[in-house]
Design a protein around this motif. Structure first.
Motif, PDB file in Angstrom:
ATOM      1  N   SER A   1     -42.036 -62.856   4.177  1.00 21.81           N
ATOM      2  CA  SER A   1     -41.434 -63.093   5.491  1.00 21.81           C
ATOM      3  C   SER A   1     -42.511 -63.247   6.555  1.00 21.81           C
TER       4      SER A   1
ATOM      5  N   PHE B   1     -38.277 -71.001   9.619  1.00 25.99           N
ATOM      6  CA  PHE B   1     -37.344 -70.049  10.225  1.00 25.99           C
ATOM      7  C   PHE B   1     -36.307 -69.577   9.208  1.00 25.99           C
TER       8      PHE B   1
ATOM      9  N   CYS C   1     -38.046 -67.202   6.689  1.00 23.77           N
ATOM     10  CA  CYS C   1     -38.341 -65.906   7.303  1.00 23.77           C
ATOM     11  C   CYS C   1     -37.055 -65.102   7.504  1.00 23.77           C
TER      12      CYS C   1
ATOM     13  N   PHE D   1     -43.537 -66.587   8.944  1.00 18.64           N
ATOM     14  CA  PHE D   1     -43.740 -66.492  10.392  1.00 18.64           C
ATOM     15  C   PHE D   1     -45.121 -67.022  10.760  1.00 18.64           C
TER      16      PHE D   1
END
Length: 232
Positions: free
Chosen positions: A196, A142, A145, A200
């Motif tokens: 990114s 998290f 990202c 995810f």
């Protein structure tokens, strides 16, 4: 999910995180964040250039986070010019945004490496602590990202809202005025986008391995699992 499949998923996620860290580090060091063309509006107005003649007054520019180059075209041939952001351009660019982009790139590299290490630890070790286990993997993914998204938002605002290319083109220009003719993000910027998306994807791989998302409601709240069971 069987243990061998979990190991395969965690190893895949670890390799992807490592690739993202290396890709981000390579992107930071290149001059391929923005490419564009700049129009010498002063020269074009002096001779009233239009159509094919206008190309004689259109130069090129490309830059990254630390340096770049531009080709100045004012009707007499191209004149290349190298520039660096530190310390030359700090007076004319939004320095706080630019430094923040570099800072978040550093954070992205660090946490991608941390995530890669913990993915491998979960694949071949026996994690028992929160930051070592699946919850930690969700956290690292998290953060990575989010850093990638912040990098793209901040750099896009710096280029588009603050007209970064135009400010660079007019740096130390007293006679001629340059305007942005065309502008597009280059390979390094899209590398951050890919990184990114990969982080995810890593979060989805953790879910496919059989671990619930953080803060999700457990199916059976009466069942107590983990190390606490060893106490009773």
């Amino acid at each position: 999910m069987p243990a061998p499949q979990k190991k395969l998923l965690f190893c895949t996620a670890g390799v992807l995180s490592l690739a993202c860290a290396l890709g981000t580090a390579a992107a930071v060091g290149t001059q391929l964040w923005v490419r564009g063309s700049i129009l010498c509006s002063t020269g074009a107005l002096l001779v009233n250039a239009s159509g094919p003649e206008l190309h004689k007054f259109i130069g090129h520019i490309q830059y990254g986070l630390f340096a770049g180059q531009r080709v100045r075209q004012c009707g007499l041939g191209g004149r290349p010019f190298q520039f660096s952001f530190f310390p030359d351009l700090l007076r004319i660019i939004p320095a706080s945004i630019h430094v923040s982009v570099i800072l978040f790139c550093t954070v992205l590299i660090v946490f991608a490496l941390v995530g890669a290490g913990f993915f491998m630890f979960n694949a071949f070790g026996s994690p028992y602590e929160t930051l070592h286990g699946p919850l930690g993997l969700y956290l690292w993914s998290f953060i990575s990202c989010s850093c990638g998204c912040l990098i793209m938002i901040l750099f896009s605002s710096e280029v588009k809202i603050h007209h970064l290319s135009e400010k660079i083109a007019n740096f130390k220009e007293g006679t001629f005025t340059f305007k942005t003719h065309s502008e597009q993000f280059a390979n390094s910027f899209w590398t951050i986008l890919v990184c990114s998306l990969v982080h995810f994807l890593n979060a989805l791989l953790i879910r496919f391995a059989g671990f619930e998302f953080p803060f999700s409601k457990p199916k059976d709240s009466g069942t107590v699992t983990g190390a606490v069971d060893l106490m009773y």
